[in-house]
Design a protein around this motif. Structure first.
Motif, PDB file in Angstrom:
ATOM      1  N   THR A 199       0.803  -1.243  -0.302  1.00 61.43           N
ATOM      2  CA  THR A 199      -0.389  -0.194  -0.028  1.00 61.43           C
ATOM      3  C   THR A 199       0.506   1.599  -0.263  1.00 61.43           C
ATOM      4  O   THR A 199       0.770   2.312  -0.830  1.00 61.43           O
ATOM      5  N   ARG A 200       1.886   1.176   0.210  1.00 62.50           N
ATOM      6  CA  ARG A 200       3.010   2.642   0.388  1.00 62.50           C
ATOM      7  C   ARG A 200       3.309   2.395  -0.346  1.00 62.50           C
ATOM      8  O   ARG A 200       3.618   4.087  -1.024  1.00 62.50           O
ATOM      9  N   ASN A 213     -10.315  -0.486  10.399  1.00 64.45           N
ATOM     10  CA  ASN A 213      -9.026   0.278  10.722  1.00 64.45           C
ATOM     11  C   ASN A 213      -7.594  -0.641   9.643  1.00 64.45           C
ATOM     12  O   ASN A 213      -6.710  -1.188   9.622  1.00 64.45           O
ATOM     13  N   THR A 214      -8.009  -1.771   8.598  1.00 66.59           N
ATOM     14  CA  THR A 214      -7.544  -2.170   7.819  1.00 66.59           C
ATOM     15  C   THR A 214      -6.413  -1.197   6.892  1.00 66.59           C
ATOM     16  O   THR A 214      -4.954  -1.464   6.935  1.00 66.59           O
ATOM     17  N   LEU A 215      -6.524  -0.120   6.981  1.00 64.80           N
ATOM     18  CA  LEU A 215      -5.905   0.580   6.255  1.00 64.80           C
ATOM     19  C   LEU A 215      -5.411   2.013   6.741  1.00 64.80           C
ATOM     20  O   LEU A 215      -6.501   2.566   7.896  1.00 64.80           O
ATOM     21  N   THR A 216      -4.870   2.317   6.934  1.00 65.52           N
ATOM     22  CA  THR A 216      -3.896   2.854   8.462  1.00 65.52           C
ATOM     23  C   THR A 216      -3.337   4.440   7.851  1.00 65.52           C
ATOM     24  O   THR A 216      -2.630   4.236   6.557  1.00 65.52           O
ATOM     25  N   GLY A 217      -2.855   5.973   8.286  1.00 62.54           N
ATOM     26  CA  GLY A 217      -2.571   6.793   7.340  1.00 62.54           C
ATOM     27  C   GLY A 217      -0.338   6.411   7.666  1.00 62.54           C
ATOM     28  O   GLY A 217      -0.338   6.969   6.161  1.00 62.54           O
ATOM     29  N   ASP A 218       0.352   5.409   8.253  1.00 61.11           N
ATOM     30  CA  ASP A 218       1.079   4.749   8.214  1.00 61.11           C
ATOM     31  C   ASP A 218       2.047   4.055   7.010  1.00 61.11           C
ATOM     32  O   ASP A 218       2.092   4.160   6.629  1.00 61.11           O
ATOM     33  N   MET A 219       0.537   3.697   6.861  1.00 63.05           N
ATOM     34  CA  MET A 219       0.363   2.668   5.654  1.00 63.05           C
ATOM     35  C   MET A 219       0.310   3.071   3.846  1.00 63.05           C
ATOM     36  O   MET A 219       0.527   2.935   2.543  1.00 63.05           O
ATOM     37  N   VAL A 220       0.312   4.265   3.771  1.00 62.02           N
ATOM     38  CA  VAL A 220      -0.121   5.348   2.933  1.00 62.02           C
ATOM     39  C   VAL A 220       0.465   6.242   1.920  1.00 62.02           C
ATOM     40  O   VAL A 220       1.267   7.399   3.612  1.00 62.02           O
ATOM     41  N   VAL A 226      -7.652   6.995  -1.987  1.00 66.80           N
ATOM     42  CA  VAL A 226      -7.992   6.197  -0.828  1.00 66.80           C
ATOM     43  C   VAL A 226      -9.610   5.831  -1.511  1.00 66.80           C
ATOM     44  O   VAL A 226     -10.155   6.733  -0.535  1.00 66.80           O
ATOM     45  N   ILE A 227     -10.300   4.964  -1.469  1.00 63.00           N
ATOM     46  CA  ILE A 227     -11.031   4.346  -1.805  1.00 63.00           C
ATOM     47  C   ILE A 227     -11.461   3.631  -0.830  1.00 63.00           C
ATOM     48  O   ILE A 227     -11.212   2.484  -1.193  1.00 63.00           O
ATOM     49  N   ASP A 228     -12.306   3.607  -0.095  1.00 62.19           N
ATOM     50  CA  ASP A 228     -13.369   3.061   1.171  1.00 62.19           C
ATOM     51  C   ASP A 228     -14.377   2.493   0.515  1.00 62.19           C
ATOM     52  O   ASP A 228     -15.663   2.910   0.862  1.00 62.19           O
ATOM     53  N   SER A 249      -6.978  10.686   6.323  1.00 65.50           N
ATOM     54  CA  SER A 249      -6.816  11.991   5.802  1.00 65.50           C
ATOM     55  C   SER A 249      -5.588  12.882   6.035  1.00 65.50           C
ATOM     56  O   SER A 249      -5.870  13.832   5.191  1.00 65.50           O
ATOM     57  N   GLU A 250      -4.845  12.682   6.704  1.00 66.64           N
ATOM     58  CA  GLU A 250      -3.458  13.808   7.035  1.00 66.64           C
ATOM     59  C   GLU A 250      -2.707  13.161   5.766  1.00 66.64           C
ATOM     60  O   GLU A 250      -1.349  13.990   5.569  1.00 66.64           O
ATOM     61  N   VAL A 251      -2.485  12.500   5.194  1.00 65.57           N
ATOM     62  CA  VAL A 251      -2.009  11.705   3.920  1.00 65.57           C
ATOM     63  C   VAL A 251      -1.953  11.462   2.894  1.00 65.57           C
ATOM     64  O   VAL A 251      -1.588  11.705   1.937  1.00 65.57           O
ATOM     65  N   ALA A 252      -2.922  10.808   2.983  1.00 66.41           N
ATOM     66  CA  ALA A 252      -4.153  10.966   1.576  1.00 66.41           C
ATOM     67  C   ALA A 252      -4.500  12.790   0.732  1.00 66.41           C
ATOM     68  O   ALA A 252      -4.745  13.302   0.980  1.00 66.41           O
TER      69      ALA A 252
END
Ligand SMILES: Nc1nc(=O)c2c([nH]1)NC[C@@H]1CN(c3ccc(C(=O)N[C@@H](CCC(=O)O)C(=O)O)cc3)C=[N+]21
Length: 287
Positions: A199-200, A213-220, A226-228, A249-252
């Motif tokens: 994902t990174r 919580n499968t995808l968190t900011g550190d993984m992006v 990002v589509i949920d 939302s801090e990263v995407a």
């Protein structure tokens, strides 16, 4: 960075306005589009979705026929009802809400729906058409995800897209649609050892797992779209997706919310497919 929220309700409203116009034109020619929705059993979530689908039809001027059956309905009775709807010229699309009770073979039910009325895009033939790049009905959820990605203005050409999940209804068709749009596609799933490694590297992530919580900011990757697709409940019973909205939302650059993202688009694409089916039928009838 704070991601732009991709508003699935607003995009739905735009697309449904087009559906309304196309439906009105068909109705004026004596071919009002019609969708049959079949619900078997008492699952409360299914009841909510089905009600939303029927209401969406009415709002856009489509005819909707809603069949609600007891969970004890026999497979033979359901197949007989589908055969009748297949033969009904007022019905252009047939949707059997999943999941079905265990005593009913859902594969058999899906294959019983006439291909030209398979507006869910769930049949083996529809899947094959997508695989082959032939015209046909695309499954509504991944189709809606493509429209959400398009709405950002970010081109998929040459981008790396990572799909998390490999279901027949979302993950697999999503990967094929992204591929068709010239993305480089990676499909991750429960057997992927290091999800974050993949994902990174992604310019686009579609999360369709069914676990919060499968995808968190550190993984992006910074700036990713990002589509949920997830529909889960948190500890307070509130609807939430597969993505940790706050940290991502801090990263995407762009991110869909839950609710208000993919869910309404799934229903919108069902309407689009149904109007499409009715247009094809009307053209044949008038020929
Ligand atoms: N044959 C079949 N076709 C389907 O397309 C199908 C299905 N079976 N079974 C279940 C899933 C799930 N699904 C949803 C549709 C709309 C929302 C939706 O409108 N969600 C709202 C919130 C709704 C709420 O408040 O619960 C939103 O995300 O904003 C959600 C989920 C279609 N499915």
């Amino acid at each position: 960075m704070t991601a732009k929220v991709i508003d699935g309700n607003a995009l739905s409203k735009q697309l449904r306005a087009e559906v309304t116009t196309r439906a009105a034109a068909l109705t004026a020619r004596g071919h009002q589009p019609g969708l049959a929705v079949i619900l078997v059993g008492e699952d409360p979530a299914s009841a909510v979705y089905v009600r939303n689908k029927v209401k969406a039809c009415e709002d856009s001027g489509l005819l909707s026929v809603f069949d609600k059956y007891e969970a004890t309905l026999s497979e033979a009775a359901l197949l007989a009802r589908i055969a009748a709807l297949n033969a009904d010229p007022a019905i252009h699309g047939i949707l059997v809400q999943m999941p079905l009770p265990k005593h009913i073979d859902s594969g058999k039910v899906i294959e019983a729906i006439a291909t030209h009325k398979d507006v869910d895009g769930y049949s083996v033939l529809s899947a094959g058409e997508l695989m082959a790049g032939l015209p046909g009905f695309r499954p509504c959820t991944p189709y809606g995800c493509m429209k959400l990605i398009e709405s950002t203005g970010v081109s998929l050409k040459g981008k790396h897209a990572v799909v998390i999940g490999r279901s027949n209804t979302v993950g697999k068709p999503m990967a094929l649609l992204l591929l068709q749009a010239n993305a480089t596609v990676t499909v991750c799933h429960s057997g992927t050892p290091d999800l974050a490694y993949h994902t990174r590297q992604a310019d686009v992530v579609v999360a369709a797992v069914g676990r919060r919580n499968t995808l968190t900011g550190d993984m992006v990757k910074p700036g990713a779209v990002v589509i949920d697709v997830g529909i889960n409940r948190n500890d307070e019973g509130k609807l939430c997706g597969d993505v940790d909205f706050a940290s991502v939302s801090e990263v995407a650059s762009h991110l869909t919310p839950v609710p208000g993202g993919v869910g309404p688009m799934t229903i919108t694409m069902l309407l689009v497919n149904t109007v499409e089916a009715a247009e094809r039928a009307a053209t044949q009838a008038d020929a």
